[in-house]
Design an enzyme around this catalytic site. Structure first.
Site, mmCIF file in Angstrom:
data_model
loop_
_atom_site.group_PDB
_atom_site.id
_atom_site.type_symbol
_atom_site.label_atom_id
_atom_site.label_comp_id
_atom_site.label_asym_id
_atom_site.label_seq_id
_atom_site.Cartn_x
_atom_site.Cartn_y
_atom_site.Cartn_z
ATOM 1 N N LYS A 1 3.666 11.455 64.127
ATOM 2 C CA LYS A 1 3.085 12.643 64.761
ATOM 3 C C LYS A 1 3.115 12.519 66.277
ATOM 4 O O LYS A 1 3.356 13.500 66.970
ATOM 5 C CB LYS A 1 1.654 12.867 64.283
ATOM 6 C CG LYS A 1 1.555 13.437 62.887
ATOM 7 C CD LYS A 1 0.103 13.730 62.558
ATOM 8 C CE LYS A 1 -0.028 14.330 61.166
ATOM 9 N NZ LYS A 1 -1.442 14.581 60.822
ATOM 10 N N CYS B 1 -10.999 17.658 56.804
ATOM 11 C CA CYS B 1 -10.222 18.874 56.544
ATOM 12 C C CYS B 1 -9.530 18.790 55.190
ATOM 13 O O CYS B 1 -9.410 19.786 54.482
ATOM 14 C CB CYS B 1 -9.178 19.093 57.637
ATOM 15 S SG CYS B 1 -9.869 19.551 59.218
ATOM 16 N N ARG C 1 -1.520 23.973 60.003
ATOM 17 C CA ARG C 1 -2.594 23.819 60.985
ATOM 18 C C ARG C 1 -2.198 22.979 62.191
ATOM 19 O O ARG C 1 -2.945 22.894 63.161
ATOM 20 C CB ARG C 1 -3.847 23.247 60.323
ATOM 21 C CG ARG C 1 -3.724 21.815 59.858
ATOM 22 C CD ARG C 1 -5.027 21.347 59.189
ATOM 23 N NE ARG C 1 -4.990 19.940 58.910
ATOM 24 C CZ ARG C 1 -4.436 19.377 57.856
ATOM 25 N NH1 ARG C 1 -3.845 20.143 56.952
ATOM 26 N NH2 ARG C 1 -4.447 18.077 57.681
ATOM 27 N N ASP D 1 -1.631 8.958 67.984
ATOM 28 C CA ASP D 1 -1.770 9.333 66.572
ATOM 29 C C ASP D 1 -1.013 8.307 65.748
ATOM 30 O O ASP D 1 0.149 8.020 66.028
ATOM 31 C CB ASP D 1 -1.222 10.733 66.316
ATOM 32 C CG ASP D 1 -1.763 11.347 65.028
ATOM 33 O OD1 ASP D 1 -1.914 10.605 64.026
ATOM 34 O OD2 ASP D 1 -2.017 12.557 65.015
ATOM 35 N N CYS E 1 -23.230 13.110 77.237
ATOM 36 C CA CYS E 1 -22.006 12.762 76.518
ATOM 37 C C CYS E 1 -22.127 13.206 75.057
ATOM 38 O O CYS E 1 -23.161 13.720 74.633
ATOM 39 C CB CYS E 1 -21.752 11.257 76.599
ATOM 40 S SG CYS E 1 -23.008 10.261 75.738
ATOM 41 N N SER F 1 1.862 19.255 54.288
ATOM 42 C CA SER F 1 0.509 19.803 54.198
ATOM 43 C C SER F 1 -0.141 19.983 55.564
ATOM 44 O O SER F 1 -1.165 20.647 55.679
ATOM 45 C CB SER F 1 -0.370 18.898 53.322
ATOM 46 O OG SER F 1 -0.488 17.613 53.914
ATOM 47 N N ASN F 2 0.439 19.408 56.632
ATOM 48 C CA ASN F 2 -0.095 19.555 57.995
ATOM 49 C C ASN F 2 0.428 20.798 58.701
ATOM 50 O O ASN F 2 -0.181 21.268 59.661
ATOM 51 C CB ASN F 2 0.307 18.369 58.881
ATOM 52 C CG ASN F 2 -0.127 17.019 58.384
ATOM 53 O OD1 ASN F 2 0.601 16.046 58.501
ATOM 54 N ND2 ASN F 2 -1.326 16.936 57.844
ATOM 55 N N LEU F 3 1.577 21.303 58.284
ATOM 56 C CA LEU F 3 2.306 22.282 59.088
ATOM 57 C C LEU F 3 1.559 23.592 59.322
ATOM 58 O O LEU F 3 1.747 24.227 60.354
ATOM 59 C CB LEU F 3 3.681 22.548 58.485
ATOM 60 C CG LEU F 3 4.626 21.339 58.440
ATOM 61 C CD1 LEU F 3 5.968 21.739 57.842
ATOM 62 C CD2 LEU F 3 4.793 20.708 59.810
ATOM 63 N N ASP G 1 -10.043 13.438 64.175
ATOM 64 C CA ASP G 1 -10.641 13.970 62.949
ATOM 65 C C ASP G 1 -11.567 12.940 62.307
ATOM 66 O O ASP G 1 -11.826 12.987 61.126
ATOM 67 C CB ASP G 1 -9.554 14.416 61.966
ATOM 68 C CG ASP G 1 -8.632 13.280 61.562
ATOM 69 O OD1 ASP G 1 -8.801 12.151 62.056
ATOM 70 O OD2 ASP G 1 -7.725 13.524 60.752
#
Length: 170
Positions: free
Chosen positions: A37, A140, A24, A13, A123, A20-22, A82
């Site tokens: 991350k 997202c 999810r 990552d 695949c 704002s990530n916490l 993502d």
């Protein structure tokens, strides 16, 4: 995977933990704000299992880094990306190396998990031959996501990865 006893886990990552990530990305906490991350996730994995070898990659997975990342000899790819470009890139690299991919994706309130195990079956590119446009599949950040959904999909991916590691899938 760390709690289940997987010995070596690679975490790729290139982003940093943001508030704002916490909601999810529960592997991170408020004390990790601003941290890589990959480093934050590795620390959490080691907290769950001090014997885990959590290998971090902080470069973006792209056409210049994917070979270095995957030529290390991974048994399974758990794709939590993502980005459609990254999904297709990982698919092609996995097919070339015959590495199974446990794919997970989320969109607003829905999620999906699939296992692709080339050359035994199709695949990701077989299922989705053409990459969706960003208008049809917004990120997202643009579309929003139900906060519990990534954890649910991630748990399902971990289950599938463990089944592969134990030889419970053919």
């Amino acid at each position: 995977l760390a709690a289940a006893g997987v010995g070596t886990i690679g975490i790729a990552d290139d982003d940093r933990v943001e508030a704002s990530n916490l909601h999810r990305q529960v592997i991170h906490g408020a004390s990790s704000l601003g941290e890589s991350k990959a480093a934050s996730a590795a620390s959490r994995a080691r907290g769950l299992n001090p014997d885990v070898d959590a290998v971090t990659y902080t470069d973006r997975v792209d056409d210049t880094s994917v070979d270095e990342l995957l030529d290390t000899g991974w048994d399974i790819i758990v794709d939590c990306s993502d980005s459609f470009a990254t999904r297709y890139l990982l698919c092609d690299a996995a097919v070339a190396r015959s590495i199974p991919v446990v794919h997970g994706a989320i969109y607003r309130t829905d999620g999906q998990v699939a296992v692709f195990a080339p050359p035994l079956g199709p695949c990701y590119r077989c299922l989705y031959p053409v990459q969706a446009s960003s208008e049809l599949a917004p990120s997202c950040a643009d579309a929003g996501v139900l906060g519990v959904l990534p954890g649910i999909v991630g748990s399902m991916q971990a289950n599938e990865a463990i089944k592969l590691l134990l030889g419970m899938r053919s």
